[in-house]
Write a protein that holds these residues in place. Structure first.
Motif, PDB file in Angstrom:
ATOM      1  N   ASP A  84      48.926  -5.581   6.835  1.00  0.00           N
ATOM      2  CA  ASP A  84      49.751  -5.360   8.022  1.00  0.00           C
ATOM      3  C   ASP A  84      50.168  -3.894   8.146  1.00  0.00           C
ATOM      4  OD1 ASP A  84      49.627  -8.028   8.684  1.00  0.00           O
ATOM      5  OD2 ASP A  84      51.586  -8.541   7.868  1.00  0.00           O
ATOM      6  N   ARG A  85      50.346  -3.240   7.001  1.00  0.00           N
ATOM      7  CA  ARG A  85      50.835  -1.863   6.995  1.00  0.00           C
ATOM      8  C   ARG A  85      49.705  -0.852   7.193  1.00  0.00           C
ATOM      9  NH1 ARG A  85      55.971  -1.392   4.370  1.00  0.00           N
ATOM     10  NH2 ARG A  85      55.449   0.708   3.646  1.00  0.00           N
ATOM     11  N   ILE A  86      48.594  -1.045   6.484  1.00  0.00           N
ATOM     12  CA  ILE A  86      47.552  -0.003   6.500  1.00  0.00           C
ATOM     13  C   ILE A  86      46.432  -0.324   7.497  1.00  0.00           C
ATOM     14  CG2 ILE A  86      48.021   0.528   4.084  1.00  0.00           C
ATOM     15  CD1 ILE A  86      45.405  -0.855   3.346  1.00  0.00           C
ATOM     16  N   GLY A  87      46.410  -1.536   8.027  1.00  0.00           N
ATOM     17  CA  GLY A  87      45.366  -1.937   8.955  1.00  0.00           C
ATOM     18  C   GLY A  87      44.571  -3.104   8.398  1.00  0.00           C
ATOM     19  N   ARG A  88      44.503  -4.162   9.177  1.00  0.00           N
ATOM     20  CA  ARG A  88      43.877  -5.385   8.669  1.00  0.00           C
ATOM     21  C   ARG A  88      42.354  -5.233   8.536  1.00  0.00           C
ATOM     22  NH1 ARG A  88      47.707  -7.189  12.657  1.00  0.00           N
ATOM     23  NH2 ARG A  88      49.621  -7.841  11.589  1.00  0.00           N
ATOM     24  N   ARG A  89      41.737  -4.527   9.473  1.00  0.00           N
ATOM     25  CA  ARG A  89      40.296  -4.322   9.351  1.00  0.00           C
ATOM     26  C   ARG A  89      39.977  -3.454   8.141  1.00  0.00           C
ATOM     27  NH1 ARG A  89      37.075  -1.083  13.935  1.00  0.00           N
ATOM     28  NH2 ARG A  89      38.368   0.565  13.031  1.00  0.00           N
ATOM     29  N   THR A  90      40.780  -2.429   7.910  1.00  0.00           N
ATOM     30  CA  THR A  90      40.582  -1.572   6.741  1.00  0.00           C
ATOM     31  C   THR A  90      40.667  -2.378   5.455  1.00  0.00           C
ATOM     32  OG1 THR A  90      41.478   0.347   7.898  1.00  0.00           O
ATOM     33  CG2 THR A  90      41.493   0.422   5.485  1.00  0.00           C
ATOM     34  N   MET A  91      41.691  -3.226   5.373  1.00  0.00           N
ATOM     35  CA  MET A  91      41.859  -4.059   4.182  1.00  0.00           C
ATOM     36  C   MET A  91      40.695  -5.034   4.043  1.00  0.00           C
ATOM     37  SD  MET A  91      43.598  -4.903   1.514  1.00  0.00           S
ATOM     38  CE  MET A  91      45.278  -4.277   1.662  1.00  0.00           C
ATOM     39  N   LEU A  92      40.253  -5.599   5.154  1.00  0.00           N
ATOM     40  CA  LEU A  92      39.158  -6.569   5.112  1.00  0.00           C
ATOM     41  C   LEU A  92      37.874  -5.915   4.604  1.00  0.00           C
ATOM     42  CD1 LEU A  92      38.371  -9.220   7.829  1.00  0.00           C
ATOM     43  CD2 LEU A  92      36.534  -7.855   6.848  1.00  0.00           C
ATOM     44  N   ILE A  93      37.559  -4.740   5.128  1.00  0.00           N
ATOM     45  CA  ILE A  93      36.326  -4.067   4.708  1.00  0.00           C
ATOM     46  C   ILE A  93      36.400  -3.690   3.224  1.00  0.00           C
ATOM     47  CG2 ILE A  93      34.932  -1.993   5.035  1.00  0.00           C
ATOM     48  CD1 ILE A  93      35.707  -2.112   8.015  1.00  0.00           C
ATOM     49  N   ALA A  94      37.563  -3.222   2.777  1.00  0.00           N
ATOM     50  CA  ALA A  94      37.730  -2.922   1.347  1.00  0.00           C
ATOM     51  C   ALA A  94      37.541  -4.187   0.518  1.00  0.00           C
ATOM     52  CB  ALA A  94      39.112  -2.313   1.101  1.00  0.00           C
ATOM     53  N   GLY A  95      38.020  -5.313   1.046  1.00  0.00           N
ATOM     54  CA  GLY A  95      37.860  -6.571   0.335  1.00  0.00           C
ATOM     55  C   GLY A  95      36.406  -6.981   0.185  1.00  0.00           C
ATOM     56  N   THR A  96      35.593  -6.704   1.213  1.00  0.00           N
ATOM     57  CA  THR A  96      34.167  -7.039   1.091  1.00  0.00           C
ATOM     58  C   THR A  96      33.496  -6.204   0.005  1.00  0.00           C
ATOM     59  OG1 THR A  96      33.475  -5.474   2.820  1.00  0.00           O
ATOM     60  CG2 THR A  96      34.029  -7.720   3.520  1.00  0.00           C
ATOM     61  N   VAL A  97      33.968  -4.967  -0.173  1.00  0.00           N
ATOM     62  CA  VAL A  97      33.414  -4.116  -1.237  1.00  0.00           C
ATOM     63  C   VAL A  97      33.777  -4.691  -2.610  1.00  0.00           C
ATOM     64  CG1 VAL A  97      33.490  -1.832  -2.294  1.00  0.00           C
ATOM     65  CG2 VAL A  97      33.438  -2.053   0.208  1.00  0.00           C
ATOM     66  N   VAL A  98      35.054  -5.071  -2.767  1.00  0.00           N
ATOM     67  CA  VAL A  98      35.507  -5.637  -4.050  1.00  0.00           C
ATOM     68  C   VAL A  98      34.780  -6.948  -4.337  1.00  0.00           C
ATOM     69  CG1 VAL A  98      37.493  -6.612  -5.287  1.00  0.00           C
ATOM     70  CG2 VAL A  98      37.768  -4.534  -3.923  1.00  0.00           C
ATOM     71  N   LEU A  99      34.704  -7.826  -3.340  1.00  0.00           N
ATOM     72  CA  LEU A  99      34.051  -9.120  -3.551  1.00  0.00           C
ATOM     73  C   LEU A  99      32.565  -8.930  -3.852  1.00  0.00           C
ATOM     74  CD1 LEU A  99      34.696 -12.343  -1.487  1.00  0.00           C
ATOM     75  CD2 LEU A  99      32.384 -11.732  -2.189  1.00  0.00           C
ATOM     76  N   GLY A 100      31.919  -8.056  -3.094  1.00  0.00           N
ATOM     77  CA  GLY A 100      30.490  -7.848  -3.311  1.00  0.00           C
ATOM     78  C   GLY A 100      30.181  -7.253  -4.672  1.00  0.00           C
ATOM     79  N   ALA A 101      30.936  -6.224  -5.070  1.00  0.00           N
ATOM     80  CA  ALA A 101      30.681  -5.576  -6.362  1.00  0.00           C
ATOM     81  C   ALA A 101      30.922  -6.542  -7.518  1.00  0.00           C
ATOM     82  CB  ALA A 101      31.578  -4.342  -6.503  1.00  0.00           C
ATOM     83  N   SER A 102      31.996  -7.327  -7.431  1.00  0.00           N
ATOM     84  CA  SER A 102      32.287  -8.275  -8.517  1.00  0.00           C
ATOM     85  C   SER A 102      31.287  -9.422  -8.539  1.00  0.00           C
ATOM     86  CB  SER A 102      33.719  -8.799  -8.397  1.00  0.00           C
ATOM     87  OG  SER A 102      33.982  -9.313  -7.118  1.00  0.00           O
ATOM     88  N   ALA A 103      30.740  -9.794  -7.378  1.00  0.00           N
ATOM     89  CA  ALA A 103      29.695 -10.825  -7.357  1.00  0.00           C
ATOM     90  C   ALA A 103      28.447 -10.334  -8.094  1.00  0.00           C
ATOM     91  CB  ALA A 103      29.353 -11.203  -5.917  1.00  0.00           C
ATOM     92  N   PHE A 104      28.063  -9.079  -7.858  1.00  0.00           N
ATOM     93  CA  PHE A 104      26.920  -8.523  -8.585  1.00  0.00           C
ATOM     94  C   PHE A 104      27.203  -8.491 -10.089  1.00  0.00           C
ATOM     95  CE2 PHE A 104      25.909  -6.283  -4.442  1.00  0.00           C
ATOM     96  CZ  PHE A 104      24.758  -7.020  -4.195  1.00  0.00           C
TER      97      PHE A 104
END
Length: 512
Positions: A84-104
């Motif tokens: 809510d503070r830094i931007g929901r799309r920004t947080m979402l895209i960062a989350g895809t990076v974390v999820l993707g890297a940890s999946a690998f």
């Protein structure tokens, strides 16, 4: 909280109408939600392979599934507030990076501890993704389309679980379980790109102090409960560490209420539960996800170990219920208008409970058709409860509190899923072990493998010659006993929840 939209960079005011394409935003957010729920369900069909390859016990398998869900449940509120503070799309895209890297990284795991750890990190990424999906939808869509958007979001939450298992079934036909996580990492990259190009940036208009106490309490309470449920059954309910986990759950829950009443800007104000529509939606969604994910943990073992279905065939066996859920989700909003919120929620829970209770009576000779009949009975309950429960929460709060509504939808789903996996996994494992025959004629290492999990039991049965057929039947019967007790217990919880909703109004009170 959700009104401040900007399709480019700032969070001041609404974006230019031509800059935001609601259809594209809805698509990208539903795609992101599908990634989250598919990542939750995708390991289920790989559990037999994981048990064999990593020598995983039932408790370890429970943690492999629940590590992701527990991290998601515990962090979805604080990470949603940060978004809510830094931007929901920004947080979402960062989350895809974390999820993707940890999946690998999970794909390279050599043992259960490493896999559980990386699954938990994937859950952190999912907690960064999920809060922004519903709040973006409710903020971007015009009022006339918002209810349809919520229905589409709720349908994707359910359908995504089946899609995740279908993808796993296809992959396991040609590759090992590691391919499941590799494909998850690739999918996360695609979702991040879709959000970057199709979704607007949304932020909260109001700068609020971050509720550290609330973040800690909402993370500790479900973590303590899930730990106690899994480890209590596996190692003993009287162990000090299990008792401490129970105490942490109680203390953290009580502290959440006390601190929330005293904090100016709590993550989730406990006073909201005085609103009957909000409370009803929270109860219904928690119980629904508890039931669905609990069923996945035990029901898929029936398909793979008793009916000897391949992973792909097991996934295809669940497609009918996904179709039913999708169809019912479309008509659920209109049905709620005609029949009333209370009637639909109680009816939905009733159908879900009846389906699981019916499923608890099947045995090793029942085959697929009774299994399918139970699922088709439960499917409408999943669709009705998911859509109307979500609408009950979002409709109980004004537009500037839709971020709170989104957070509540997220946390109820994930907390319910985490508890359901832990509860059914614990009951299943305990009754499986207690229902096994006398194993004293087996060498002790082989007997321990049989007690370890049904997969181990069937592997031992395949190696001991003529007596193997009798042992295999005993293992399957013990599996069915564990499944029966687990599902009947979940059906009882659903019945209690339905009774709690009897005094819910037919129409949610208009938001202040």
């Amino acid at each position: 909280m959700n009104d401040a939209l900007d399709s480019k960079t700032s969070g001041r005011g609404a974006p230019d109408e031509g800059a935001v394409k609601p259809g594209s935003a809805l698509f990208s957010m539903c795609l992101a939600l599908t990634l989250v729920t598919a990542s939750m369900s995708s390991p289920y069909l790989a559990l037999p392979d994981l048990a064999a390859d990593l020598n995983a016990s039932t408790a370890s398998l429970t943690w492999i599934v629940d590590g992701y869900v527990l991290a998601l449940a515990g962090l979805v509120l604080p990470l949603g507030a940060l978004g809510d503070r830094i931007g929901r799309r920004t947080m979402l895209i960062a989350g895809t990076v974390v999820l993707g890297a940890s999946a690998f990284a999970a794909a390279e795991s050599s043992g259960t501890t490493a896999l559980i750890t990386w699954r938990a990190v994937m859950g952190v990424g999912a907690a960064m993704i999920m809060p922004g999906t519903l709040s973006t939808i409710t903020a971007v869509l015009p009022d006339a389309q918002r209810q349809k958007g919520v229905a589409a979001w709720a349908a994707c939450a359910a359908v995504g679980m089946v899609l995740g298992m279908l993808a796993t079934g296809v992959l396991l036909r040609w590759f090992t379980w590691r391919s499941v996580f590799v494909s998850g990492g690739v999918a996360a990259l695609g979702v991040g790109l879709a959000a970057a190009f199709l979704a607007p940036e949304t932020k909260s208009e109001h700068r609020r102090r971050f509720d550290v106490g609330g973040a800690v309490c909402t993370a500790l309470a479900p973590a303590g409960l899930v730990y106690a449920l899994i480890e209590g059954n596996d190692a003993g309910w009287g162990r000090p560490v299990v008792l401490v986990a129970m105490a942490v759950t109680v203390v953290a829950g009580a502290a959440y209420v006390v601190l929330g009443m005293r904090t100016e800007d709590p993550l989730l104000d406990p006073r909201l539960f005085r609103n009957q529509g909000f409370r009803a939606g929270a109860v219904a969604l928690t119980v629904q996800f508890m039931a669905v994910f609990g069923f996945f943990f035990v029901g898929l073992q029936y398909l793979q170990l008793v009916l000897a279905y391949s992973p792909l065939k097991s996934a295809l066996a669940l497609v009918p219920v996904a179709v039913v859920v999708a169809v019912v989700s479309e008509v659920a909003p209109r049905l709620a208008v005609r029949a009333g919120m209370r009637t639909v929620l109680i009816g939905g829970l009733g159908l879900l409970g009846a389906g699981l209770l019916t499923l608890s009576f099947i045995d090793i000779d029942s085959g697929y058709l009774p299994f399918l009949g139970s699922l088709v009975l439960a499917g409408p309950g999943i669709g009705l409860t998911g859509v109307v429960g979500t609408s009950a929460i979002t409709g109980s709060l004004p537009r500037d509190q839709q971020g709170v509504a989104s957070a509540m939808n997220d946390v109820t789903r994930e907390a319910g899923a985490a508890i359901g996996i832990a509860l059914t996994g614990s009951l299943f494992a305990g009754h499986y072990r207690s229902s096994l025959p006398d194993l004293s004629r087996l060498p002790e290492p082989a007997a321990e493998v049989v007690r370890h999990s049904p997969v181990g039991g069937l592997e031992v049965a395949g190696r001991i010659g003529p007596q193997g057929a009798l042992l295999a039947t005993s293992v399957k019967e013990a599996l069915m006993k564990g499944m029966s007790v687990a599902l009947a217990s979940v059906a009882a919880v659903i019945a209690v929840a339905a009774c709690l909703l009897v005094r819910t109004p037919q129409r949610p009170a208009p938001p202040d």
